[in-house]
Design an enzyme around this catalytic site. Sequence first.
Site, PDB file in Angstrom:
ATOM      1  N   ASP A   1      29.152  54.816 -14.750  1.00  0.00           N
ATOM      2  CA  ASP A   1      28.445  53.548 -14.930  1.00  0.00           C
ATOM      3  C   ASP A   1      26.970  53.814 -14.620  1.00  0.00           C
ATOM      4  OD1 ASP A   1      27.995  50.711 -15.148  1.00  0.00           O
ATOM      5  OD2 ASP A   1      27.991  50.571 -12.974  1.00  0.00           O
TER       6      ASP A   1
ATOM      7  N   TYR B   1      20.739  49.869 -16.564  1.00  0.00           N
ATOM      8  CA  TYR B   1      20.781  50.242 -17.978  1.00  0.00           C
ATOM      9  C   TYR B   1      20.476  49.015 -18.865  1.00  0.00           C
ATOM     10  CZ  TYR B   1      23.108  54.875 -17.444  1.00  0.00           C
ATOM     11  OH  TYR B   1      23.428  56.177 -17.166  1.00  0.00           O
ATOM     12  N   GLY B   2      20.910  47.880 -18.419  1.00  0.00           N
ATOM     13  CA  GLY B   2      20.896  46.673 -19.271  1.00  0.00           C
ATOM     14  C   GLY B   2      19.506  46.197 -19.633  1.00  0.00           C
TER      15      GLY B   2
ATOM     16  N   CYS C   1      31.136  50.633 -18.028  1.00  0.00           N
ATOM     17  CA  CYS C   1      29.865  49.914 -18.145  1.00  0.00           C
ATOM     18  C   CYS C   1      29.846  49.233 -19.510  1.00  0.00           C
ATOM     19  CB  CYS C   1      28.721  50.924 -18.028  1.00  0.00           C
ATOM     20  SG  CYS C   1      27.088  50.225 -18.280  1.00  0.00           S
ATOM     21  N   ASN C   2      29.730  47.923 -19.516  1.00  0.00           N
ATOM     22  CA  ASN C   2      29.691  47.190 -20.782  1.00  0.00           C
ATOM     23  C   ASN C   2      28.472  47.595 -21.602  1.00  0.00           C
ATOM     24  OD1 ASN C   2      31.735  44.611 -20.539  1.00  0.00           O
ATOM     25  ND2 ASN C   2      30.953  45.233 -18.552  1.00  0.00           N
TER      26      ASN C   2
ATOM     27  N   CYS D   1      29.660  42.384 -17.070  1.00  0.00           N
ATOM     28  CA  CYS D   1      28.991  43.561 -16.501  1.00  0.00           C
ATOM     29  C   CYS D   1      29.845  43.985 -15.317  1.00  0.00           C
ATOM     30  CB  CYS D   1      27.575  43.195 -16.053  1.00  0.00           C
ATOM     31  SG  CYS D   1      26.806  44.429 -14.966  1.00  0.00           S
ATOM     32  N   THR D   2      30.096  45.280 -15.214  1.00  0.00           N
ATOM     33  CA  THR D   2      31.056  45.735 -14.201  1.00  0.00           C
ATOM     34  C   THR D   2      30.520  45.612 -12.772  1.00  0.00           C
ATOM     35  OG1 THR D   2      30.301  48.014 -14.553  1.00  0.00           O
ATOM     36  CG2 THR D   2      32.239  47.281 -15.799  1.00  0.00           C
ATOM     37  N   HIS D   3      29.240  45.337 -12.615  1.00  0.00           N
ATOM     38  CA  HIS D   3      28.719  45.081 -11.269  1.00  0.00           C
ATOM     39  C   HIS D   3      29.178  43.713 -10.739  1.00  0.00           C
ATOM     40  CE1 HIS D   3      25.935  48.398 -12.093  1.00  0.00           C
ATOM     41  NE2 HIS D   3      25.425  48.290 -10.884  1.00  0.00           N
TER      42      HIS D   3
HETATM   43  N1  DGL Z   1      27.426  47.773 -14.983  1.00  0.00           N
HETATM   44  C1  DGL Z   1      26.778  47.720 -16.226  1.00  0.00           C
HETATM   45  C2  DGL Z   1      27.524  46.883 -17.247  1.00  0.00           C
HETATM   46  O1  DGL Z   1      28.716  46.758 -17.161  1.00  0.00           O
HETATM   47  C3  DGL Z   1      25.310  47.613 -16.371  1.00  0.00           C
HETATM   48  C4  DGL Z   1      24.434  47.196 -15.268  1.00  0.00           C
HETATM   49  C5  DGL Z   1      23.022  47.667 -15.543  1.00  0.00           C
HETATM   50  O2  DGL Z   1      22.754  48.809 -15.197  1.00  0.00           O
HETATM   51  O3  DGL Z   1      22.226  46.931 -16.136  1.00  0.00           O
HETATM   52  O4  DGL Z   1      26.954  46.376 -18.165  1.00  0.00           O
END
Ligand code: DGL
Length: 260
Positions: A15, A47-48, A78-79, A188-190
Amino acid sequence: MAVTARPDGFVGVFDSGVGGISVLRSLVAELPHEDFEFFGDSANAPYGEKTAPEVLGLSRSIVEDFVAEGAKCIVIACNTATSAAAQTLRAEYGELPIVGVEPALKPATLAPRHGRILVMATPMTLRLDKFHKLAERWGSDSEVIGVPCVGLASRIEQGNLEADDLYELLEDLVGEYRGTVDSVVLGCTHYPFVRRQIKRVLGDVQLFDGAEGTARRTRSLLEAGGLLRDESHEGTVSFRSSKQGAEEMRLYHDLYELDF
Ligand code: DGL
């Protein structure tokens, strides 16, 4: 790229940071005999809020390392990275099973209360095609409201999840929907790590996330490829992060144990 996956290889899970640990937990519950190596790219999170080509580049280099180390399967926990990179990486790696995660819109639209569904996700997940196709496919019977949660994954990367500033951020992002939505998709997996906090801000809503579906899909791909470990093997879990430091590793382990 030709890869020979073997049953005694490990499952590489990654992720942008700590979020994928919420998926890792479902994977370990579903596949207790497997060895998992988790990589969190916390030095490059979030990442988003990057561009899709940037996220593809980062994902590709993580997958290259996993493959060089003997991974038999990759889970993109990670989505955002799934939307930006899964299709390309599957084309590049042919036989290697690559599992992605997507916002759990399908189960949300099939639930008894599905009139108004909030999808909390990163700006990139909501912008890319994959989500639009998902909403077209499953959202015709519901009002689907996408909320780009700028700053939320980065805030979760900092830990201290009961602090006032986190509640204030959630209030700013989704407070206006309190009492007006039936369910919330944690895209989002967070976000599963702040389930309780989201419920405190939004009230009585049902929450959906993609972790269990991803774990089931991983099992079925390993089974289909003859890649499951023998049941006599006791599975292991190890963690790595691109952000150095003992404190960072403590956060990874704490979230793995967290009751959320
Ligand atoms: N955990 C990630 C997701 O599922 C992205 C979080 C990020 O880094 O923006 O989208």
